[in-house]
Design an enzyme around this catalytic site. Structure first.
Site, PDB file in Angstrom:
ATOM      1  N   MET A 261       8.717   4.482   5.331  1.00 25.38           N
ATOM      2  CA  MET A 261       8.845   3.108   4.847  1.00 25.38           C
ATOM      3  C   MET A 261      10.075   2.951   3.960  1.00 25.38           C
ATOM      4  SD  MET A 261       6.602   1.599   6.503  1.00 25.38           S
ATOM      5  CE  MET A 261       7.004   0.008   5.821  1.00 25.38           C
ATOM      6  N   GLU A 262      10.419   3.974   3.209  1.00 27.50           N
ATOM      7  CA  GLU A 262      11.602   3.905   2.356  1.00 27.50           C
ATOM      8  C   GLU A 262      12.874   3.828   3.193  1.00 27.50           C
ATOM      9  OE1 GLU A 262       8.257   4.864  -0.086  1.00 27.50           O
ATOM     10  OE2 GLU A 262       8.878   5.672   1.835  1.00 27.50           O
TER      11      GLU A 262
ATOM     12  N   LEU B  90       0.800  -1.223   0.000  1.00 30.41           N
ATOM     13  CA  LEU B  90       0.000   0.000   0.000  1.00 30.41           C
ATOM     14  C   LEU B  90       0.837   1.281   0.000  1.00 30.41           C
ATOM     15  CD1 LEU B  90      -2.841  -1.177   2.416  1.00 30.41           C
ATOM     16  CD2 LEU B  90      -2.779  -1.228  -0.093  1.00 30.41           C
ATOM     17  N   CYS B  91       2.136   1.151  -0.239  1.00 33.51           N
ATOM     18  CA  CYS B  91       2.999   2.332  -0.319  1.00 33.51           C
ATOM     19  C   CYS B  91       2.877   2.980  -1.696  1.00 33.51           C
ATOM     20  CB  CYS B  91       4.461   1.955  -0.089  1.00 33.51           C
ATOM     21  SG  CYS B  91       4.864   1.635   1.624  1.00 33.51           S
ATOM     22  N   HIS B  92       2.903   4.309  -1.695  1.00 39.69           N
ATOM     23  CA  HIS B  92       2.881   5.050  -2.952  1.00 39.69           C
ATOM     24  C   HIS B  92       4.269   5.048  -3.584  1.00 39.69           C
ATOM     25  CE1 HIS B  92      -0.659   6.716  -0.913  1.00 39.69           C
ATOM     26  NE2 HIS B  92      -1.106   6.996  -2.121  1.00 39.69           N
TER      27      HIS B  92
ATOM     28  N   ASP C 225      23.844 -11.688   4.034  1.00 37.84           N
ATOM     29  CA  ASP C 225      24.037 -12.599   2.907  1.00 37.84           C
ATOM     30  C   ASP C 225      25.509 -12.704   2.528  1.00 37.84           C
ATOM     31  OD1 ASP C 225      23.194 -14.272   0.646  1.00 37.84           O
ATOM     32  OD2 ASP C 225      23.750 -12.538  -0.575  1.00 37.84           O
TER      33      ASP C 225
END
Length: 166
Positions: free
Chosen positions: A122-123, A84-86, A137
């Protein structure tokens, strides 16, 4: 139905409508403001693993450079990863990795900025998360005991809610 009713449920959650259904928030009427967010996180590891990274002796190359690029790429792809992120036109993405030998860990900090109608929390969080996963990793063959910890938003500015610091 008012705009606030359409964009939030009875508990004020903006990604749920009045019926409790998930939806993308309409930010069309929001003002464009300068916005930024900073997040941090840590990768804890054995002291010899951190020493190997710091000395540049890892067989896979510059671990910090690869993790930094991964974090930057991740921030740019956040809307592809979080449903739901733009999609955002970020104007700055900075990812810094700092060895903390006294704590046997690497500190990761990401800051994202833009002039827009929605925030960049969020970014920044995605950048930290993917940088940490990339570091993991690259080093898992020499240290399977690594732990990713403490990923959190530490500051945000701009928008209707203004500035916030942890």
């Amino acid at each position: 139905m008012t705009e606030s009713t359409k964009n939030s449920d009875k508990n004020g959650l903006t990604h749920l409508n009045a019926a409790g259904e998930a939806h993308m928030v309409d930010v069309g009427q929001k003002a464009v403001t300068e916005r930024s967010a900073t997040a941090t996180g840590y990768v804890e590891m054995q002291p010899q693993t951190l020493q190997m990274i710091n000395d540049g002796n890892h067989k896979k190359g510059d671990v910090f450079a690869v993790a930094r690029i991964a974090g930057i790429q991740a921030a740019k792809q956040t809307s592809q990863l979080i449903p739901l992120c733009h999609p955002l036109m970020l104007t700055k993405i900075a990812v810094e990795l700092t060895a903390q030998p006294e704590l046997s860990r690497v500190r990761i900090e990401a800051t994202c900025k833009l002039a827009g109608k929605t925030g960049v929390e969020m970014e920044a969080l995605t950048a930290v998360s993917v940088a940490a996963l990339t570091l993991y990793d690259m080093c898992k063959a020499v240290d399977k005991s690594m732990t990713i910890t403490g990923t959190t938003l530490v500051a945000k500015s701009g928008g209707r809610s203004g500035n916030w610091h942890a």
